[in-house]
Design a protein around this motif. Structure first.
Motif, PDB file in Angstrom:
ATOM      1  N   ILE A  66       0.889  -0.965  -0.148  1.00 22.54           N
ATOM      2  CA  ILE A  66       0.469  -0.435  -0.293  1.00 22.54           C
ATOM      3  C   ILE A  66       0.866   1.340  -0.027  1.00 22.54           C
ATOM      4  O   ILE A  66       1.414   1.108   0.649  1.00 22.54           O
ATOM      5  CB  ILE A  66      -0.929  -0.194   0.909  1.00 22.54           C
ATOM      6  N   VAL A  67       0.725   2.571  -1.074  1.00 22.12           N
ATOM      7  CA  VAL A  67       0.826   3.622  -0.909  1.00 22.12           C
ATOM      8  C   VAL A  67      -0.378   4.563  -0.938  1.00 22.12           C
ATOM      9  O   VAL A  67      -0.931   4.068  -1.992  1.00 22.12           O
ATOM     10  CB  VAL A  67       2.628   3.937  -1.362  1.00 22.12           C
ATOM     11  N   GLY A  68      -0.065   5.607  -0.428  1.00 23.94           N
ATOM     12  CA  GLY A  68      -1.405   6.679   0.379  1.00 23.94           C
ATOM     13  C   GLY A  68      -0.419   8.009   0.183  1.00 23.94           C
ATOM     14  O   GLY A  68       0.699   8.372   0.952  1.00 23.94           O
ATOM     15  N   SER A  69      -1.433   8.842   0.168  1.00 25.54           N
ATOM     16  CA  SER A  69      -1.619  10.123   0.217  1.00 25.54           C
ATOM     17  C   SER A  69      -2.757  10.462   0.138  1.00 25.54           C
ATOM     18  O   SER A  69      -2.940  10.438   0.009  1.00 25.54           O
ATOM     19  CB  SER A  69      -0.295  10.581  -0.257  1.00 25.54           C
TER      20      SER A  69
ATOM     21  N   MET B  31     -12.442  19.557   1.759  1.00 26.49           N
ATOM     22  CA  MET B  31     -12.842  18.054   1.599  1.00 26.49           C
ATOM     23  C   MET B  31     -10.973  17.733   1.817  1.00 26.49           C
ATOM     24  O   MET B  31     -10.162  18.385   0.965  1.00 26.49           O
ATOM     25  CB  MET B  31     -13.371  18.705   0.036  1.00 26.49           C
ATOM     26  N   LEU B  32     -11.262  16.785   2.172  1.00 25.92           N
ATOM     27  CA  LEU B  32      -9.864  15.989   1.805  1.00 25.92           C
ATOM     28  C   LEU B  32      -9.813  14.586   0.932  1.00 25.92           C
ATOM     29  O   LEU B  32     -10.611  13.803   0.948  1.00 25.92           O
ATOM     30  CB  LEU B  32      -9.887  15.368   3.621  1.00 25.92           C
ATOM     31  N   PHE B  33      -8.496  14.935   0.168  1.00 22.90           N
ATOM     32  CA  PHE B  33      -8.769  13.315  -0.649  1.00 22.90           C
ATOM     33  C   PHE B  33      -7.799  12.911  -0.586  1.00 22.90           C
ATOM     34  O   PHE B  33      -6.747  12.882   0.076  1.00 22.90           O
ATOM     35  CB  PHE B  33      -8.313  14.348  -2.143  1.00 22.90           C
ATOM     36  N   GLY B  34      -8.318  11.217  -0.491  1.00 22.95           N
ATOM     37  CA  GLY B  34      -7.052  10.728  -0.051  1.00 22.95           C
ATOM     38  C   GLY B  34      -6.380   9.406  -1.082  1.00 22.95           C
ATOM     39  O   GLY B  34      -7.991   8.537  -1.261  1.00 22.95           O
ATOM     40  N   ILE B  35      -5.561   8.646  -1.576  1.00 26.19           N
ATOM     41  CA  ILE B  35      -5.696   7.955  -2.657  1.00 26.19           C
ATOM     42  C   ILE B  35      -4.704   6.941  -1.838  1.00 26.19           C
ATOM     43  O   ILE B  35      -3.480   7.236  -1.161  1.00 26.19           O
ATOM     44  CB  ILE B  35      -5.048   8.870  -3.723  1.00 26.19           C
ATOM     45  N   ASP B  36      -5.533   5.870  -2.361  1.00 19.68           N
ATOM     46  CA  ASP B  36      -4.931   4.462  -1.649  1.00 19.68           C
ATOM     47  C   ASP B  36      -4.745   3.713  -3.031  1.00 19.68           C
ATOM     48  O   ASP B  36      -5.575   3.152  -3.501  1.00 19.68           O
ATOM     49  CB  ASP B  36      -5.669   3.654  -0.985  1.00 19.68           C
ATOM     50  N   PHE B  37      -2.734   4.074  -2.758  1.00 24.10           N
ATOM     51  CA  PHE B  37      -2.750   2.836  -4.293  1.00 24.10           C
ATOM     52  C   PHE B  37      -2.414   1.292  -3.642  1.00 24.10           C
ATOM     53  O   PHE B  37      -1.953   1.186  -2.942  1.00 24.10           O
ATOM     54  CB  PHE B  37      -1.273   2.615  -4.724  1.00 24.10           C
TER      55      PHE B  37
ATOM     56  N   MET C 192       4.991   3.390  -6.655  1.00 22.71           N
ATOM     57  CA  MET C 192       5.452   4.441  -5.261  1.00 22.71           C
ATOM     58  C   MET C 192       5.735   5.790  -6.534  1.00 22.71           C
ATOM     59  O   MET C 192       4.751   6.883  -6.022  1.00 22.71           O
ATOM     60  CB  MET C 192       6.387   4.159  -4.427  1.00 22.71           C
ATOM     61  N   ALA C 193       6.489   5.635  -7.640  1.00 21.46           N
ATOM     62  CA  ALA C 193       6.166   6.381  -8.248  1.00 21.46           C
ATOM     63  C   ALA C 193       5.268   7.077  -9.137  1.00 21.46           C
ATOM     64  O   ALA C 193       4.590   8.004  -9.011  1.00 21.46           O
ATOM     65  CB  ALA C 193       6.990   5.905 -10.206  1.00 21.46           C
TER      66      ALA C 193
END
Length: 497
Positions: free
Chosen positions: A330-333, A396-402, A414-415
């Protein structure tokens, strides 16, 4: 400033030195190569498999004295150290190749009903405290899932479905016991070591290991309404059109009781919209707030939308069923945007997410885009310099989980994740005026990210904003040799002439 001695992984420690540590702690000392795989390997497991590292030494303290003695041993041998509480982090600060202080055996909770406080050992999971308090008709502020360790979510800030009413997790801490880099245990509160108390509320593990938290509790004698409303891909535009009115007319008019997150997942290669809802009260009251979601025509029946105890709404065992166990890398930001948000930004965000998923549809099929529509007014009402936590803003908060399944793809994913969130920040910057602390690099503003949903490589000023300099001064006081260096470590401020 004089150069600091480099930290080592403990692989050169002798049997006599390790036996010396064992003689001073009641808990277990597990050493790589000496312990069986059956004992050693499970201790390495983390929520995010991408950050599993083979530590040379794992100490499982039974009490505060064990923590103190372990820290003295770390200081004596200049060891690399990480702290594990729940092991539920994006960027892997609970893993390391040196010594791990694993707090899983320190999970006692005591509740004082009259004072409305809970005292929880530093190894507690959120669920431990939630269950103990709910049993006596009180409630503690924790995050969205009960598998999170209290240490990470509290020292990192902590947003949950109760935050609109009661603030961040760290805003509900009234005292803590902290193990410092020299092994001393001190109390941190408004009246004792108040500077340290400031630092552990949002500053992560920069200043020490918290062995015990005291939380304020809130009355609770009722269940909540919780569930997920899912929609077919053809309703994407209508779902996006709901964002602003849902926030303004429902969330912001619910006295903090209604919380909603939009969650975009993938099915058959197409992005599907969904809304996860929480109402702190009965279904009859919730109905007027969820009406726009019902009018949109969700797939029936809504997944688990029902009246349940609060602890059931955070049950990770149920939520985790959405993610196959082999998809555990998992990588998120995250980033934020001010209301109202244009349809152009929302559509571009979903299109960007779709584009990234389509690069590796089989590997990224359980990834998700989260849009937090909750009320942040209570959080933002606290002065920015009141605690180390710097994301005191509405928006508004955006969170992206790959989320993927193949170790060989780590570097590429990651890239792609960094490019995705960087592109989203540029889109926001181009289309929406942000009023933040500073404009730093690729970030819209210094505090537009949620520090517990990040890749671990964000610039420090983007995490701590104007509080960074004070944190550096505290680092010089409490951890000048930078023992604690796993979660956005700050450098000690230099002494003035």
């Amino acid at each position: 400033m004089a150069a600091r001695a480099p930290r080592n992984d403990g692989s050169s420690l002798t049997s006599q030195q390790l036996d010396g540590l064992r003689s001073k702690v009641k808990g277990k000392v597990v050493v790589k190569g000496h312990a069986s795989d059956e004992e050693y390997r499970p201790l390495l497991e983390r929520w995010n498999a991408m950050h599993v590292k083979e530590a040379n030494i794992i100490v499982l303290p039974e009490n505060e004295a064990d923590v103190s003695e372990t820290i003295k041993f770390i200081a004596e041998h200049t060891l690399d150290v990480a702290i594990r509480c729940g092991g539920h982090t994006y960027s892997g600060p609970s893993s390391g190749r040196g010594l791990i202080i694993d707090l899983r055996n320190m999970r006692k909770v005591s509740v004082d009903v009259e004072k409305k406080i809970a005292i929880a050992q530093g190894g507690c999971l959120a669920g431990d405290i939630e269950r103990a308090t709910e049993d006596v008709k009180l409630r503690v502020v924790m995050g969205a899932i009960n598998a999170t360790g209290c240490g990470g979510i509290t020292t990192g800030g902590g947003i949950g479905n109760l935050s609109a009413q009661h603030g961040l997790v760290c805003d509900n801490v009234v005292a803590a016991r902290v193990a410092l880099a020299d092994g001393r245990i001190v109390v941190a509160s408004d009246t004792e070591n108040s500077d340290l108390f400031w630092g552990i509320r949002g500053g992560g593990s920069n200043f020490g290991l918290v062995t015990e938290f005291t939380y304020k509790l809130h009355d609770c004698d009722h269940d909540v309404f919780s569930g997920v409303y899912m929609y077919t891909p053809d309703k994407m535009d209508k779902a996006l059109e709901l964002f602003n009115p849902l926030h303004e007319e429902c969330v912001m008019k619910s006295d903090g009781k209604f919380a909603v997150n939009a969650i975009f997942g993938v099915a058959g290669g197409a992005v599907m919209p969904a809304f996860m809802v929480y109402y702190d009260g009965p279904e009859e009251e919730a109905k007027k707030f969820i009406k726009p979601l019902e009018d949109l025509g969700p797939m029936t029946p809504p997944s688990g939308a029902r009246t349940v105890p609060h602890t059931a709404s955070t049950d990770w065992a149920e939520i985790s069923k959405m993610f196959p166990p082999d998809f555990n890398r998992i990588v998120g930001s995250s980033t934020q945007i001010d209301y109202p948000v244009s349809m152009s930004v929302l559509k571009k965000t979903v299109e960007l997410f779709q584009q990234k998923i389509s690069l590796f549809p089989e590997n990224l099929g359980v990834s998700k885009l989260i849009v937090d529509l909750r009320d942040y007014t209570k959080i933002a009402s606290v002065p920015l310099d009141a605690t180390a936590y710097a994301n005191r803003r509405t928006g508004m908060l955006f969170g992206i989980d790959f989320i993927w399944d193949d170790q060989k793809l780590d570097e590429r994913m990651m890239a792609e994740a960094k490019d995705c969130i960087g592109t989203l920040r540029r889109i926001i910057k181009e289309t929406n005026e942000q009023r933040g602390i500073a404009d730093v690099g690729g970030h819209v503003a210094a505090t537009t990210l949620y520090p517990l949903i990040t890749d671990g490589e964000e610039k420090l000023v983007s995490v701590f904003g104007p509080n960074l300099q004070r944190m550096r001064e505290l680092k010089r006081k409490y951890d000048p040799n930078v023992m604690w260096d796993k979660w956005y470590p700050v450098d000690p401020a230099e002494l003035s002439n």
